[in-house]
Design a protein around this motif. Sequence first.
Motif, short mmCIF file in Angstrom:
data_model
loop_
_atom_site.label_atom_id
_atom_site.label_comp_id
_atom_site.label_asym_id
_atom_site.label_seq_id
_atom_site.Cartn_x
_atom_site.Cartn_y
_atom_site.Cartn_z
N GLU A 55 0.66 -1.13 -0.06
CA GLU A 55 0.08 0.07 -0.02
C GLU A 55 0.73 1.34 0.06
N SER A 56 2.29 1.13 0.42
CA SER A 56 2.94 2.26 0.23
C SER A 56 3.47 2.68 -1.25
N LEU A 57 3.21 1.74 -2.05
CA LEU A 57 3.51 2.26 -3.55
C LEU A 57 2.80 3.36 -3.86
N GLU A 58 3.90 4.37 -4.61
CA GLU A 58 3.60 5.63 -5.09
C GLU A 58 3.52 5.55 -6.63
N GLU A 59 4.53 4.99 -7.08
CA GLU A 59 4.90 5.22 -8.67
C GLU A 59 5.42 4.02 -9.40
N ILE A 60 4.82 3.75 -10.38
CA ILE A 60 5.24 2.71 -11.30
C ILE A 60 5.77 3.25 -12.70
N GLU A 61 6.84 3.38 -12.93
CA GLU A 61 7.45 4.14 -14.13
C GLU A 61 7.33 3.26 -15.10
N GLU A 97 -4.29 2.42 -4.01
CA GLU A 97 -4.47 3.99 -4.03
C GLU A 97 -3.66 5.05 -3.96
N GLY A 98 -2.28 4.43 -3.50
CA GLY A 98 -1.32 5.59 -3.56
C GLY A 98 -0.75 5.54 -4.94
N VAL A 99 -0.79 4.79 -5.77
CA VAL A 99 -0.36 5.05 -7.01
C VAL A 99 -1.39 6.04 -7.89
N THR A 100 -0.75 7.18 -8.45
CA THR A 100 -1.65 8.30 -9.09
C THR A 100 -1.45 8.03 -10.57
N SER A 101 -0.49 7.33 -11.15
CA SER A 101 -0.27 7.37 -12.52
C SER A 101 0.30 5.70 -12.78
N VAL A 102 -0.30 5.13 -13.93
CA VAL A 102 0.14 4.05 -14.51
C VAL A 102 1.07 4.54 -15.57
N SER A 103 2.32 4.57 -15.62
CA SER A 103 2.97 5.19 -16.80
C SER A 103 3.09 4.28 -18.03
N LYS A 104 3.57 5.04 -19.07
CA LYS A 104 3.68 4.44 -20.40
C LYS A 104 4.14 3.05 -20.49
N LEU A 156 -7.76 -1.43 -10.49
CA LEU A 156 -7.15 -0.14 -10.13
C LEU A 156 -7.98 0.61 -9.07
N ALA A 157 -7.18 0.94 -7.94
CA ALA A 157 -7.77 1.52 -6.76
C ALA A 157 -8.22 2.79 -7.23
N GLU A 158 -9.20 3.38 -6.34
CA GLU A 158 -9.57 4.74 -6.55
C GLU A 158 -8.11 5.76 -6.08
N GLY A 159 -7.71 6.79 -6.85
CA GLY A 159 -6.80 7.50 -6.58
C GLY A 159 -5.68 7.44 -7.74
N VAL A 160 -5.78 6.57 -8.66
CA VAL A 160 -5.28 6.49 -10.01
C VAL A 160 -5.94 7.59 -10.88
N CYS A 161 -4.85 8.51 -11.38
CA CYS A 161 -5.67 9.70 -12.19
C CYS A 161 -5.24 9.41 -13.54
N TYR A 162 -4.33 8.76 -13.96
CA TYR A 162 -3.64 8.74 -15.34
C TYR A 162 -3.14 7.18 -15.61
N ILE A 163 -3.67 6.91 -16.87
CA ILE A 163 -3.15 5.69 -17.33
C ILE A 163 -2.39 5.87 -18.63
N GLY A 164 -1.31 5.72 -18.63
CA GLY A 164 -0.37 6.24 -19.71
C GLY A 164 -0.56 5.34 -21.03
N SER A 165 0.08 6.25 -22.11
CA SER A 165 -0.13 5.33 -23.57
C SER A 165 0.47 3.99 -23.38
N ILE A 166 -0.16 3.14 -24.13
CA ILE A 166 0.11 1.56 -24.11
C ILE A 166 0.53 1.08 -22.95
N ALA A 167 -0.16 1.53 -21.86
CA ALA A 167 0.16 0.89 -20.58
C ALA A 167 -0.33 -0.58 -20.61
N PHE A 168 -1.25 -1.02 -21.03
CA PHE A 168 -1.87 -2.34 -21.18
C PHE A 168 -2.10 -2.87 -22.65
N ALA A 169 -1.26 -2.19 -23.68
CA ALA A 169 -1.39 -2.80 -24.79
C ALA A 169 -0.91 -4.00 -24.89
N GLU A 170 -1.51 -4.87 -26.08
CA GLU A 170 -1.00 -6.14 -26.12
C GLU A 170 -1.10 -7.11 -25.03
#
Length: 363
Positions: A160-166, A183-190, A204-218
């Motif tokens: 739950e401490s996680l804030e960033e996945i690059e 919920e601590g993660v605000t963006s799922v990066s490219k 995805l927990a509430e708190g995620v604001c941005y889903i990056g390009s091709i984040a889940f592509a393929e």
Amino acid sequence: MKRRIWLIVGVLCLAVLAGCGAKEEGASASVTESLKVDETPDIQYRVEGTTLILSGSGFMDLDKWYDEFGESWEYEWSNQKDVIEHVIVEGDLERVGMHAFEDFTKLKDVTLSDKVTTIGYSAFENCTALESIQFSQNLEAIEAFAFKDCSSLKEVVFPESLEEIEQFAFAFCDALEQIRIPEGVTSVSKGAFGSCGGLKKVELAEGVCYIGSIAFAECYELECIEIPVSVVDIGDGAFSSCTELESIAVPEGVTEVEDNLFANCSNLKQVQLPEGIESIGANAFRGCASLTEITIPETVTSIGDEAFVACVGIECITVPKGVKEIGSDAFGFEWGSKCKIKCASGSYAELYAKRRELEYEIE
């Protein structure tokens, strides 16, 4: 007088020799220091069979990754990459260094102490045998490419401490089946989970604001993902080629359906687009062959090139009168589509249909 001159010369010679000695000693110390890890002169490691155990404090990163000749400076344990199957990080180490275990192709599992807050760039990239990792409960950041191409990684449980996945942090992890983003993660990066061919479920927990390009592509096996209302931006191609995805609802805060967002989601049958969407990008629904209907919100003003190309199941599509721009072959007529356009009298959509001699119907 002569004696004084020789005395001065002697002193100068001694000074020069002392300086040379100091220079050589300094150079030797510099080389030794460069082989140590930055900010951690007391880092310790030991190998017990096929287990590598590290301890110390601070950061694990090398001072530099390349010297002036372009040669990589490896960690002291890098020569063990064909032997090590288990890694344990103990003590007060706060960061797993960049490239620290890259290409350790025999590595099967990793245990991190709760002191670790960051996993560095490409730290475990291409660890093709890695099956599990026990994260620190105080982990805050997973940097770019950290677990890319860990094709045997079956499960990850993020703290739950996680804030960033690059970007591309878990790309090409084909064995991964489900994930929960805390919920601590605000963006799922490219490309963070791009090309995870076996991924079936994403939460995805509430708190995620941005889903990056091709984040889940393929993610070809992805069947279920619920996007929380906190999301306001979804990048281009984020869900492209998710061929098992059947339904999805775009939350109200999103204003654009980006280019290629659902391209080649061939099994997609139901899409909910909220009022507030202003544009539908190029190729947004290209190749969604199972889609039989879609409601374009009244707030949409533009539809991009080939947005609905090869959507062979759609027989009729209603274009709101607020639409002022429609891209080249937006509805795939040049590709043999038999889709009929419904539109308001005097609307841009009617003019578009007339100019291209397309079938249309006035509402």
